[in-house]
Design a protein around this motif. Sequence first.
Motif, PDB file in Angstrom:
ATOM      1  N   LEU A 155       0.828  -1.202   0.000  1.00 47.85           N
ATOM      2  CA  LEU A 155       0.000   0.000   0.000  1.00 47.85           C
ATOM      3  C   LEU A 155       0.865   1.256   0.000  1.00 47.85           C
ATOM      4  O   LEU A 155       0.532   2.248  -0.665  1.00 47.85           O
ATOM      5  N   SER A 158       1.772   1.824  -3.538  1.00 50.35           N
ATOM      6  CA  SER A 158       0.707   2.080  -4.509  1.00 50.35           C
ATOM      7  C   SER A 158      -0.131   3.319  -4.201  1.00 50.35           C
ATOM      8  O   SER A 158      -0.827   3.830  -5.081  1.00 50.35           O
ATOM      9  N   ASP A 159      -0.075   3.811  -2.969  1.00 52.74           N
ATOM     10  CA  ASP A 159      -0.937   4.922  -2.564  1.00 52.74           C
ATOM     11  C   ASP A 159      -0.071   6.087  -2.084  1.00 52.74           C
ATOM     12  O   ASP A 159       0.382   6.105  -0.937  1.00 52.74           O
ATOM     13  N   LYS A 161      -0.769   9.148  -1.205  1.00 53.01           N
ATOM     14  CA  LYS A 161      -1.287   9.895  -0.056  1.00 53.01           C
ATOM     15  C   LYS A 161      -1.017   9.144   1.246  1.00 53.01           C
ATOM     16  O   LYS A 161      -0.600   9.726   2.244  1.00 53.01           O
ATOM     17  N   PHE A 162      -1.234   7.834   1.219  1.00 52.96           N
ATOM     18  CA  PHE A 162      -0.962   7.013   2.407  1.00 52.96           C
ATOM     19  C   PHE A 162       0.529   7.063   2.752  1.00 52.96           C
ATOM     20  O   PHE A 162       0.902   7.214   3.916  1.00 52.96           O
ATOM     21  N   ARG A 163       1.378   6.964   1.737  1.00 55.03           N
ATOM     22  CA  ARG A 163       2.821   6.992   1.970  1.00 55.03           C
ATOM     23  C   ARG A 163       3.256   8.331   2.546  1.00 55.03           C
ATOM     24  O   ARG A 163       4.063   8.390   3.474  1.00 55.03           O
ATOM     25  N   ASN A 179      -6.111   4.816   6.891  1.00 53.02           N
ATOM     26  CA  ASN A 179      -6.243   5.369   5.543  1.00 53.02           C
ATOM     27  C   ASN A 179      -7.712   5.577   5.214  1.00 53.02           C
ATOM     28  O   ASN A 179      -8.407   4.653   4.792  1.00 53.02           O
ATOM     29  N   THR A 181     -10.481   6.602   2.953  1.00 49.50           N
ATOM     30  CA  THR A 181     -10.512   6.699   1.500  1.00 49.50           C
ATOM     31  C   THR A 181     -11.715   7.461   0.956  1.00 49.50           C
ATOM     32  O   THR A 181     -11.728   7.829  -0.215  1.00 49.50           O
ATOM     33  N   TYR A 352      -8.916  12.804   5.278  1.00 44.65           N
ATOM     34  CA  TYR A 352      -7.532  12.497   4.927  1.00 44.65           C
ATOM     35  C   TYR A 352      -7.102  11.290   5.764  1.00 44.65           C
ATOM     36  O   TYR A 352      -7.755  10.949   6.750  1.00 44.65           O
ATOM     37  N   PRO A 353      -5.989  10.656   5.388  1.00 46.20           N
ATOM     38  CA  PRO A 353      -5.460   9.615   6.275  1.00 46.20           C
ATOM     39  C   PRO A 353      -5.262  10.184   7.678  1.00 46.20           C
ATOM     40  O   PRO A 353      -4.760  11.299   7.851  1.00 46.20           O
ATOM     41  N   ASN A 432      -6.765   0.147   6.241  1.00 50.58           N
ATOM     42  CA  ASN A 432      -7.221   0.734   4.990  1.00 50.58           C
ATOM     43  C   ASN A 432      -8.739   0.708   5.009  1.00 50.58           C
ATOM     44  O   ASN A 432      -9.347  -0.352   4.902  1.00 50.58           O
TER      45      ASN A 432
END
Length: 544
Positions: A155, A158-159, A161-163, A179, A181, A352-353, A432
């Motif tokens: 994740l 691939s994400d 915003k999460f990172r 996270n 979404t 947001y996360p 998530n």
Amino acid sequence: MKRLIATAMVVVMTMLLMAGCGKSTDSETATDSTTQAGTETGTTTESTEESLEGSLLSAEPKTFSIFLNFNNMPFDSEWEVWQEIAKRTNVSLEGVVSKTNANEEEAFNLMLSSGDLADVIGYRNASDLEKLGRDGGLIALNDLIDEHAPNIKALLESDPKFRQWATSLDGNIYYIPKNQTLLSAEFYWVRQDWLDALGLEVPTTVDELYTVLTAFRNEDPNGNGQKDEIPLFDRAGHNMPDEYLYLFDSSTEFYARNGVMEFEPLEDNFVYGVKELAKWYKEGLIDPEIFTRGAKTRDTLYSANQGGFTHDWPSTGNYNRSLAEEIPGFNNVAIAPMKDQNGNIVERTTRYPAPGWGISSQCEDPVTLIKFFDFFFSEEGSDLINWGIEGKTYVVDDAGNKTYTDEVLGNTEQTPLGYLRSLGVQYRIGMNQDPDYEYAFMTPEAQAAAELYNGHPEWYRDDVPPYLGSDLNLKYTEEDEAEYKRIMSQIRPYVDEMFQKWILGASNIEDDYATFVQELKDRNIDRAIEINQKAMDTFFKNKQ
């Protein structure tokens, strides 16, 4: 013999030290000790993993302590979903926050001052978690994730915003975020049955809203012959001032326009908004107890058939069902954000996360814990924390679609989300969030609200930094953060005090404003703006 015993003791002590997470004083040392501890502990457990079945993470039951207090709900190991999680993984959590302590900040500071850290630590503020990591209280998770958490790692890759939210300014990951979404969070709600009773249209501008609220106050839409209606109300507590200053494109907080950070109480929109709200309050359009009534405001006023307009979560649509017999025709509907005095439509409340949880430097087995964290990003763990227990709280059809059972949707004592949370579902942990979970328990009114707001992404600005509630939610360097907190500890109480005076009519903003601005300057608001500008620039740079 003495030499042999001494040698053996040295070996044992060395192994114990290498297996634990030694507390460090800086992030570099924390990263090094985490890598060593993860590698060594991993070596001792890898040989047993092949014999573990299903989702088991340990051959023997393991218990870790946890500090978490989400929405005034301290973690409870007796929650049914967490009992099921423990059964499947062989990992249990034991909360350290008293079930009678509803003050998250107080409990957090008490734990830090004691020096006795829980194995797992979650908190509402990301910057506080990251500071705890930099100070050595949380370990850096980077290497542990690479070696033992394939789902989290995927994740992160691939994400973006999460990172971004997981990664501290120093490059370390000290906590795993929740996270979130979904885009939309809260909506404007109005009593359609009251509009119908008075022959009114849905308001589309803030001026039209004023006309509607005035009619609600003066024309007896609940039909009881009494002037007891509360046209505008709110249950948001400390966020309340911003809920309705938003109508006038303002707030009591920071906001960015065209890449420039502003403190909104210094801007013209704030003065205009406060004057309007003070007028509304004087005319009886705003709940006279809006600063004191509290979290039960929505229940109280709707049950008494007195509440007309608010800004709130999807659960506001549930009252059409729960009050159907008590108040025939009760009809609450979500409406689009109204054009402000400048003709703009902006919905500021979004998702947001959010902060999740990290691993304390006093934890003795970080490898098992990071695997436990990773479990919640697997399909099985995600279903448990998002939906609950299959067969009890939800079922799956042949096409793989999940729906909630009558035990969730038919509960007469709690909202669906309230009931799920009473089992431990959707707690504030690293996870998530499955967007379908919320749609699944929404009433038709709530679904219509979510579809309305999610269907208009143009209402949400993507050139502003994230907010948690109404508060700016940026990451700061350690030095900037300390200075910023010192400044704002002197500014926020002053702004809140003056705002209440102006709304309640105890003072007049036009008479006080020049002194108010000078006082903010004297309390160093310009430096706070400068710090936030720097943090926002860093946020957008890292977002690219």
